[in-house]
Write a protein that holds these residues in place. Structure first.
Motif, PDB file in Angstrom:
ATOM      1  N   ASP B   2      33.930  12.319 -28.182  1.00 26.50           N
ATOM      2  CA  ASP B   2      34.670  10.770 -28.016  1.00 26.50           C
ATOM      3  C   ASP B   2      35.811  11.127 -26.872  1.00 26.50           C
ATOM      4  O   ASP B   2      36.135  12.126 -27.117  1.00 26.50           O
ATOM      5  CB  ASP B   2      36.013  10.605 -29.985  1.00 26.50           C
ATOM      6  N   VAL B   4      39.829   9.140 -25.466  1.00 28.10           N
ATOM      7  CA  VAL B   4      40.989   7.613 -25.250  1.00 28.10           C
ATOM      8  C   VAL B   4      41.556   7.862 -23.636  1.00 28.10           C
ATOM      9  O   VAL B   4      41.716   8.800 -23.611  1.00 28.10           O
ATOM     10  CB  VAL B   4      42.225   8.003 -26.658  1.00 28.10           C
ATOM     11  N   TYR B  25      39.181   3.105 -25.356  1.00 26.57           N
ATOM     12  CA  TYR B  25      38.570   4.077 -26.219  1.00 26.57           C
ATOM     13  C   TYR B  25      36.893   4.526 -25.962  1.00 26.57           C
ATOM     14  O   TYR B  25      36.358   3.115 -25.747  1.00 26.57           O
ATOM     15  CB  TYR B  25      39.174   4.331 -27.699  1.00 26.57           C
ATOM     16  N   SER B  27      33.900   5.955 -28.554  1.00 31.37           N
ATOM     17  CA  SER B  27      33.511   6.519 -29.914  1.00 31.37           C
ATOM     18  C   SER B  27      31.693   6.352 -30.032  1.00 31.37           C
ATOM     19  O   SER B  27      31.677   5.028 -29.992  1.00 31.37           O
ATOM     20  CB  SER B  27      34.161   5.930 -30.859  1.00 31.37           C
ATOM     21  N   PRO B  31      36.164   4.160 -34.593  1.00 34.32           N
ATOM     22  CA  PRO B  31      36.844   4.229 -35.393  1.00 34.32           C
ATOM     23  C   PRO B  31      37.758   4.084 -36.039  1.00 34.32           C
ATOM     24  O   PRO B  31      38.022   2.490 -35.942  1.00 34.32           O
ATOM     25  CB  PRO B  31      37.082   4.826 -33.981  1.00 34.32           C
ATOM     26  N   LEU B  33      42.181   3.829 -35.243  1.00 38.42           N
ATOM     27  CA  LEU B  33      42.945   4.092 -33.688  1.00 38.42           C
ATOM     28  C   LEU B  33      44.567   3.701 -34.447  1.00 38.42           C
ATOM     29  O   LEU B  33      45.135   2.872 -35.657  1.00 38.42           O
ATOM     30  CB  LEU B  33      42.960   2.375 -33.103  1.00 38.42           C
ATOM     31  N   LEU B  92      42.483   7.587 -31.631  1.00 35.52           N
ATOM     32  CA  LEU B  92      41.608   7.892 -32.393  1.00 35.52           C
ATOM     33  C   LEU B  92      41.043   8.620 -33.291  1.00 35.52           C
ATOM     34  O   LEU B  92      41.117   9.589 -33.075  1.00 35.52           O
ATOM     35  CB  LEU B  92      40.006   7.110 -31.477  1.00 35.52           C
ATOM     36  N   GLU B  94      37.605   9.455 -36.526  1.00 41.75           N
ATOM     37  CA  GLU B  94      36.432   8.713 -36.824  1.00 41.75           C
ATOM     38  C   GLU B  94      36.055   9.045 -38.084  1.00 41.75           C
ATOM     39  O   GLU B  94      36.739  10.016 -39.179  1.00 41.75           O
ATOM     40  CB  GLU B  94      34.788  10.019 -35.710  1.00 41.75           C
TER      41      GLU B  94
END
Lengths: 112, 113
Positions: B2, B4, B25, B27, B31, B33, B92, B94
């Motif tokens: 991941d 950002v 982002y 991922s 995810p 946010l 973020l 997950e």
């Protein structure tokens, strides 16, 4: 809103001493975190903790660092021994799964 | 893994002008946010969160729309106020993981008269 309490707000200690930073997370939260922020810089992840175990730690989480939360009491960050570069503001946070973190007001640690 | 990205380290605005802080982002999964705001000498506070596509959460005049197609969650406000000056983090986490948020480097917003 939900409150995370951190005690103390300031701590000044001599290099080489041990320090324990205390955090009282939101009561029904399950995940706990420590972040470090040096003055004027971005906040950086140290460690997160769930179900009595460290989930993940960063490179900043040196061997001198440890965390625990014995039986629902404070979530603590212990540094032993401290070093000059440990001077920073340490933020505790807690969350209920992936719904966002709630941060405490921070402990400003000064190592002399 | 991941990540950002907040492309602007510093945004300077005149009071009354619109605000837009960028966040994109990467991922593996879908995810959650978030936007956090940190005023000077204060703790970060959760500002906005979004859990479903194309829903627009709002708080304190700020809003953000999660666009999965462009992997973006930009923060917007129609009119900047002096009190909006702060550091803004996009993050973020997950679902189903250990929920550790991945933070961007932050964007410092300075609003002047």
């Amino acid at each position: 809103g939900p409150k995370v309490l951190q005690i103390p707000s300031h701590q000044i200690i001599d290099m080489g001493q041990m320090v324990t930073l205390n955090c009282d997370p939101v009561s029904n939260h399950l995940y706990f975190y420590w972040y470090k922020q040096i003055l004027g810089q971005q906040m950086e992840f140290l460690v997160n903790f769930y179900n009595g175990k460290v989930m993940e730690k960063s490179k900043l989480f040196k061997d001198q660092f440890s965390v625990e939360r014995p039986d629902g009491s404070y979530f603590t960050l212990k540094i032993q021994p401290t070093a000059l570069e440990d001077s920073a503001v340490y933020f505790c946070a807690s969350s209920l799964g992936g719904r966002g973190l709630y941060f405490g007001s921070g402990t400003r640690l000064t190592v002399l | 893994g991941d990540s950002v990205t907040q492309t602007e380290g510093l945004v300077t605005l005149t009071e009354g002008l619109p605000v837009m802080l960028n966040c994109t982002y990467q991922s593996t999964y879908s995810p959650f946010l978030f936007w956090y705001v940190q005023h000077l000498n204060e703790a970060p506070k959760l500002l906005l969160k979004s859990f479903t596509d194309n829903k627009r959460p709002e708080h304190q005049g700020f809003h953000a729309t999660l666009h999965k197609s462009s992997s973006s969650f930009h923060l917007q406000k129609s009119s900047a106020q002096l009190s909006d000056s702060a550091l803004y983090y996009c993050a973020l986490s997950e679902a189903g993981g250990n929920y550790k948020p991945t933070f961007g480097k932050g964007t410092s917003l300075v609003v002047h008269p």
